[in-house]
Scaffold this active site. Structure first.
Site, short mmCIF file in Angstrom:
data_model
loop_
_atom_site.label_atom_id
_atom_site.label_comp_id
_atom_site.label_asym_id
_atom_site.label_seq_id
_atom_site.Cartn_x
_atom_site.Cartn_y
_atom_site.Cartn_z
CG ASP A 178 -92.89 -140.39 -9.81
OD1 ASP A 178 -92.38 -141.50 -10.05
OD2 ASP A 178 -94.04 -140.25 -9.38
CD GLU A 202 -87.93 -148.53 -5.53
OE1 GLU A 202 -89.11 -148.36 -5.86
OE2 GLU A 202 -87.01 -147.73 -5.84
CG ASN A 216 -86.94 -146.48 -2.62
OD1 ASN A 216 -86.63 -147.66 -2.41
ND2 ASN A 216 -88.20 -146.10 -2.79
#
Length: 332
Positions: free
Chosen positions: A278, A211, A208
């Site tokens: 996820d 990150e 994301n």
């Protein structure tokens, strides 16, 4: 565009059962205790919660596997659990979803578990049961051997889901990526922290924006050009072939060495982004396992995420829900 959506509709509706994906990473058990709060305890200045409902779900890398299974994919996990009650519950949840537990290694460490106490609509407390020491020695070797066996048994994609709980070590990543490439199996990584060196050689990475910022020299704004530049910097620095960057309200970007595709979000309302990463990696890996081009996989992943963020709490999207979303797209 209609041809793209019709093709994805046919894939999701008829071909996902032919796909097989291996998920390696930090599996967790998520427990929820829902209750009513009406008074303060006489023993200490804390609220008394009368539990009225409980729930257990698959968390961490296990939620990636859950998404894959609900989308109809043949799903296997290679991970570590403890010889404890929580490990038994996690195993039972995997089996109830049709997820293969052949790759589970039982260790002396506790099963990673997050227990949340919720009073009304407010989370009041979270209890974590975990050890985060790297899995090495006999346990690490056993984990690799089981994962390698799954790769040799027809896996169409490998997902490495890193939640920083000790499973995804440098040594394991290096050996898994090499083993997958010997079998021509694409490797997709969901990263954690700023130590991306261990993911070197992976085909795709799915950070994301936060990150992605963690491995940059300068802060990155949520704009197409900046995300594209930052992605290529990280890809070159860590030897990763391509990136699928999730960008919250700005959607998703697929960046390769010489091209980029920016896909706007499909969500009408965003209630909770937890678990969306996820879902993205699961849908994208499923598409790769089915032989779809990465651009189509990115579109499918973005659409799947739009279903998840409209729900409250960690949520796994089903094939029926994804087909409904594709139907709405085709009708536009």
């Amino acid at each position: 565009m209609k041809e793209l959506r019709d093709g994805l509709k046919e894939f999701v509706g008829r071909r996902t059962e032919q796909c097989k994906v291996l998920v390696v990473g930090d599996v967790m058990l998520d427990q929820y205790y829902y209750g009513e709060v009406t008074r303060i305890s006489p023993e200490a200045p804390v609220p008394i919660t009368r539990v009225v409902k409980t729930k257990e779900t698959l968390g961490g890398a296990a939620n990636v596997a859950h998404n894959l299974a609900l989308l109809g994919c043949q799903t296997e996990v290679a991970a570590c659990i403890g010889a404890d009650h929580h490990g038994g519950r996690l195993r039972a949840l995997f089996e109830s979803k049709g997820i293969s537990i052949y790759g589970l290694v039982v260790t002396k460490a506790p099963t990673t578990t997050k227990l949340r106490v919720i009073g009304g609509h407010q989370q009041m407390m979270r209890l974590d049961f975990e050890e985060t020491e790297p899995v090495t020695g006999e346990d690490g070797e056993r984990l690799f051997m089981l994962a390698q066996a799954s790769l040799s048994d027809g896996a169409g994609a490998l997902v490495i889901s890193d939640y920083g709980k000790g499973i995804v070590t440098h040594a394991l990543c290096e050996r898994l990526i090499e083993a997958a490439h010997r079998k021509n199996v694409p490797v997709v990584v969901d990263p954690k922290g700023n130590d991306w060196e261990k993911y070197r050689g992976a085909d795709y990475i799915t950070p994301n924006l936060k990150e992605l910022n963690a491995v940059q020299e300068h802060s990155v704004k949520n704009e197409n050009a900046e995300v594209e530049k930052a992605a290529r910097y990280a890809m070159k620095r860590f030897g990763i072939r391509a990136m699928v960057a999730t960008r919250s309200e700005c959607g998703l970007s697929l960046v390769t060495e010489d091209a980029a595709v920016h896909i706007p979000t499909k969500a009408q309302e965003v209630f909770d982004v937890s678990g969306a990463g996820d879902t993205v990696i699961a849908a994208f890996a499923l598409a790769l396992a089915g032989g779809l081009p990465p651009e189509r996989g990115a579109y499918l992943a973005n659409l799947a995420a739009s279903v998840v963020v409209a729900k409250v709490g960690t949520y796994a999207v089903s094939r029926k829900e994804l087909l409904s979303a594709l139907e709405r797209e085709v009708a536009l």
